[in-house]
Design a protein around this motif. Structure first.
Motif, PDB file in Angstrom:
ATOM      1  N   SER A 150       0.884  -1.000  -0.145  1.00 19.26           N
ATOM      2  CA  SER A 150      -0.023   0.757   0.244  1.00 19.26           C
ATOM      3  C   SER A 150       1.315   1.815   0.371  1.00 19.26           C
ATOM      4  N   ARG A 190       0.289  -8.356  -2.752  1.00 22.31           N
ATOM      5  CA  ARG A 190       0.617  -9.205  -1.371  1.00 22.31           C
ATOM      6  C   ARG A 190       0.508 -10.735  -2.020  1.00 22.31           C
ATOM      7  N   GLU A 246      -0.626 -13.459  -0.356  1.00 24.07           N
ATOM      8  CA  GLU A 246      -1.575 -14.238   0.536  1.00 24.07           C
ATOM      9  C   GLU A 246      -1.563 -14.840  -0.155  1.00 24.07           C
ATOM     10  N   ARG A 288     -11.383 -12.877  -6.005  1.00 19.27           N
ATOM     11  CA  ARG A 288     -11.734 -10.987  -5.897  1.00 19.27           C
ATOM     12  C   ARG A 288     -10.221 -11.288  -5.168  1.00 19.27           C
ATOM     13  N   HIS A 289      -9.111 -11.700  -4.996  1.00 23.01           N
ATOM     14  CA  HIS A 289      -7.810 -12.053  -4.857  1.00 23.01           C
ATOM     15  C   HIS A 289      -6.833 -11.821  -6.067  1.00 23.01           C
ATOM     16  N   GLU A 342      -5.157   5.453  -4.026  1.00 21.75           N
ATOM     17  CA  GLU A 342      -5.579   5.392  -2.404  1.00 21.75           C
ATOM     18  C   GLU A 342      -5.406   7.586  -2.404  1.00 21.75           C
ATOM     19  N   GLY A 377     -11.292   0.339   1.611  1.00 22.41           N
ATOM     20  CA  GLY A 377     -10.933   0.052   2.744  1.00 22.41           C
ATOM     21  C   GLY A 377     -10.689   1.348   3.711  1.00 22.41           C
ATOM     22  N   GLY A 378     -10.565   2.416   4.804  1.00 23.52           N
ATOM     23  CA  GLY A 378     -10.474   3.456   4.959  1.00 23.52           C
ATOM     24  C   GLY A 378     -10.354   3.875   5.771  1.00 23.52           C
ATOM     25  N   GLY A 418     -10.129  -0.523  -4.901  1.00 22.00           N
ATOM     26  CA  GLY A 418      -9.268  -1.908  -5.068  1.00 22.00           C
ATOM     27  C   GLY A 418      -9.343  -1.261  -6.524  1.00 22.00           C
ATOM     28  N   ILE A 465     -12.007 -11.965 -10.966  1.00 23.27           N
ATOM     29  CA  ILE A 465     -11.002 -10.525 -11.240  1.00 23.27           C
ATOM     30  C   ILE A 465      -9.881 -11.196 -11.383  1.00 23.27           C
TER      31      ILE A 465
HETATM   32  O1  4AD Z   1      -8.249  -2.821   2.762  1.00 24.48           O
HETATM   33  P1  4AD Z   1      -6.793  -2.532   1.959  1.00 24.48           P
HETATM   34  O2  4AD Z   1      -5.748  -3.532   3.045  1.00 24.48           O
HETATM   35  O3  4AD Z   1      -6.737  -1.189   2.783  1.00 24.48           O
HETATM   36  C1  4AD Z   1      -5.378  -0.540   2.705  1.00 24.48           C
HETATM   37  O4  4AD Z   1      -4.601  -1.247   1.736  1.00 24.48           O
HETATM   38  C2  4AD Z   1      -4.979   0.594   3.170  1.00 24.48           C
HETATM   39  N1  4AD Z   1      -4.333   1.489   3.130  1.00 24.48           N
HETATM   40  C3  4AD Z   1      -6.047   1.408   2.309  1.00 24.48           C
HETATM   41  C4  4AD Z   1      -6.176   3.217   2.728  1.00 24.48           C
HETATM   42  O5  4AD Z   1      -6.454   3.407   3.667  1.00 24.48           O
HETATM   43  N2  4AD Z   1      -5.639   3.697   2.095  1.00 24.48           N
HETATM   44  O6  4AD Z   1      -6.906  -2.651   0.730  1.00 24.48           O
HETATM   45  C5  4AD Z   1      -8.379  -1.561   0.170  1.00 24.48           C
HETATM   46  C6  4AD Z   1      -8.440  -2.125  -1.263  1.00 24.48           C
HETATM   47  C7  4AD Z   1      -9.679  -3.391  -1.002  1.00 24.48           C
HETATM   48  O7  4AD Z   1     -10.689  -2.559  -0.155  1.00 24.48           O
HETATM   49  C8  4AD Z   1     -10.138  -3.704  -1.810  1.00 24.48           C
HETATM   50  O8  4AD Z   1     -10.931  -3.522  -2.749  1.00 24.48           O
HETATM   51  C9  4AD Z   1      -8.674  -3.684  -2.484  1.00 24.48           C
HETATM   52  O9  4AD Z   1      -7.730  -2.949  -2.100  1.00 24.48           O
HETATM   53  N3  4AD Z   1      -8.007  -5.458  -2.217  1.00 24.48           N
HETATM   54  C10 4AD Z   1      -7.310  -6.261  -2.686  1.00 24.48           C
HETATM   55  N4  4AD Z   1      -7.871  -5.675  -4.355  1.00 24.48           N
HETATM   56  C11 4AD Z   1      -7.184  -8.394  -4.897  1.00 24.48           C
HETATM   57  N5  4AD Z   1      -6.565  -8.602  -4.907  1.00 24.48           N
HETATM   58  C12 4AD Z   1      -6.051  -8.563  -3.322  1.00 24.48           C
HETATM   59  N6  4AD Z   1      -5.782  -9.115  -2.825  1.00 24.48           N
HETATM   60  C13 4AD Z   1      -6.416  -6.666  -2.579  1.00 24.48           C
HETATM   61  N7  4AD Z   1      -6.270  -6.988  -0.838  1.00 24.48           N
HETATM   62  C14 4AD Z   1      -7.098  -6.100  -1.324  1.00 24.48           C
END
Ligand code: 4AD
Ligand code: MG
Length: 479
Positions: free
Chosen positions: A206, A229, A231, A237-238, A246, A405-406, A450, A464
């Motif tokens: 991020s 990531r 993970e 969706r990942h 952001e 996500g925020g 995302g 995705i």
């Molecule tokens: O919720 P996440 O992990 O939030 C952050 O990274 C914060 N730093 C954001 C911020 O506040 N500036 O990730 C944000 C969004 C998720 O809601 C989702 O839409 C997307 O990133 N996302 C993914 N999209 C695709 N594949 C993945 N593995 C994702 N992980 C998160």
């Protein structure tokens, strides 16, 4: 110079009837030795090219096969055939590149999305992926336009970093050390001092932390970049490599943050409806066809465009995490034990089945959940007065689940330091982050959208992997 072509999209948009033009593209189909459906990527609609009978020798006709690249010169005429307004009567045809029909992997018929994923190098040439990638491009533009109109500054945050912004430890390591003969410290651990950067580094998860540095000087900024990531989530969706937007705003609280996120999502949707109608219509039909194969209760209640308009015209539901837990606990789904993960109460992490229940079954519209338990959220989120929750917010979208996500950020140095200690976040490595709280700290907030999940939502693509050109997922980095 060879490029004297008119793009097919332009041919359809402007009045070219009676004019001679040159078009270039790839053959989609060729039938009766007379009709070529030609596509040049500028639009979903193929151009009908009509060959005069007996004008061309057999050798040339044989070379007009699916995916052959050709140049056509001819006259634009009104079409008598159904389905198109204009067509081209050819004067000449030139072949740039043959495409052996026996060997070309994509036949002029419907292929499954799985098959096309294995042929991702060629899937751009299908109608579906042409539409998806034109829309993806258009949404990226809309995103920059949205922030440009609002006076946000676009910041390019680093892709290689030494920090774990989310503190979740799901990082790909970046190193130039050899795998054999890895330098070791006395205690046997890898000696990163000898590595390229003189320390351990990883691909960013991020850009937020660096974004905060910029926002606490420039006021309002946004990033739009790739994030990574490691993970091991093999879901629809990942991705291991995805793009995230952001924004980060100084002088901003959680409510301002939610307002901006909702406005942002609606702006993107409106842009697609206004500027990508042809591609959306095509994908709407595709989705409706795909859903016909599903049992009634698995089909969407609304068509794609109807769904987008609905989201555009209704405000998002806003509730707290605790309220969501109550709704889930009281739901028939829970009582009938239909969830794989039962609702245990405050403190539990919501699974995607829970998020989707709230959005698709209960509220039937996007939902913003706020004030999550601090234990399941990142260290940087602002602590609420109740001592239990943080000023976090997630936006959940129908068919997707979490799309944003925020949070409001913890701007109080002492609170932040305490939380970092509790969560074992090394303060030493984030000294620069803490400096913003020491020198002119300010309430601020931001979120991450995302990009691929947004593109999924707009295009109706259910996986995705079908909205990014070359998806990176566990055990898959082809192309
Ligand atoms: O919720 P996440 O992990 O939030 C952050 O990274 C914060 N730093 C954001 C911020 O506040 N500036 O990730 C944000 C969004 C998720 O809601 C989702 O839409 C997307 O990133 N996302 C993914 N999209 C695709 N594949 C993945 N593995 C994702 N992980 C998160
Ligand atoms: Mg999240």
């Amino acid at each position: 110079m060879i490029n004297t072509r008119v793009r097919i999209k332009e041919l359809f948009q402007k009045d070219f009837v009676g004019k001679s033009v040159t078009v270039m593209g790839w053959v989609r189909t060729f039938r009766n030795n007379q009709f070529i459906a030609l596509n040049d990527g500028s639009t979903n609609t193929n151009l009908q090219v009509v060959l005069e009978l007996n004008k061309y020798d057999d050798l040339l006709l044989k070379r007009i096969t699916t995916s052959a690249a050709i140049k056509v010169e001819g006259l634009v005429v009104e079409s008598l055939g159904k389905g198109q307004k204009i067509e081209i009567k050819t004067n000449s045809i030139e072949i740039f590149g043959d495409s052996d029909a026996e060997k070309y992997p994509l036949q002029p018929k419907k292929h499954s999305l799985e098959f096309l994923r294995e042929n991702a190098h060629l899937r751009f040439r299908t109608s579906t992926f042409g539409s998806v990638f034109r829309i993806r491009h258009s949404l990226a533009f809309a995103i920059h336009q949205f922030f440009y109109e609002k006076g946000f500054v676009h910041i390019h945050t680093p892709i290689i970093t030494a920090s774990d912004a989310e503190g979740a430890g799901e990082m790909f390591k970046v190193t130039a050390l050899p795998f054999d003969k890895t330098p070791r410290c006395e205690d046997g651990s890898v000696n990163f001092k000898e590595d390229f950067f003189g320390r351990a580094t990883n691909l960013t998860v991020s850009g937020q932390l660096e974004g905060e540095l910029a926002a606490t000087a420039l006021g309002e900024i946004y990033t739009f970049g790739p994030t990574f990531r490691a993970e091991n989530s093999n879901t629809a969706r990942h991705l291991a490599e995805f793009w995230m937007i952001e924004p980060e705003m100084a002088f901003c609280d959680l409510e301002d943050n939610m307002n901006l996120a909702e406005e942002f999502i609606k702006y993107i949707i409106k842009h697609a409806i206004d500027f990508n109608r042809e591609d959306l219509d095509f994908l709407a039909t595709r989705l409706a066809d795909e859903e016909k194969a599903l049992p009634q209760d698995k089909r969407s209640e609304m068509g794609l465009i109807e769904k987008l308009e609905f989201v555009l015209n209704n405000s998002f539901e806003r509730i707290t995490y605790s309220e969501a837990i109550e709704i889930l606990k009281e739901s028939n789904y829970n009582k009938k034990k239909k969830f794989n993960y039962p609702i245990t109460g405050f403190g539990m992490d919501l699974q995607s089945e829970h998020e989707r229940y709230l959005v698709e079954k209960h509220f039937k519209k996007p939902v913003i959940l706020r004030d999550y338990p601090k234990e399941i959220k990142a260290f940087y989120m602002r602590q609420n007065d109740d001592g239990k929750t943080v000023a976090a917010m997630d936006i959940l979208a129908p068919g997707i689940g979490e799309i944003v996500g925020g949070s409001q950020r913890e701007e109080r140095l002492e609170n932040l330091e305490t939380r970092m200690k509790e969560m074992n976040i090394p303060e030493k490595e984030l000294w620069w982050y803490l400096d913003t709280r020491k020198f002119g700290t300010v309430p601020h907030a931001g979120f991450g959208l995302g990009f691929e999940r947004m593109v999924q939502f707009v295009t109706g693509m259910t996986n995705i992997r079908d909205v990014i050109a070359f998806p990176r997922t566990p055990k898959n980095a082809e192309f």
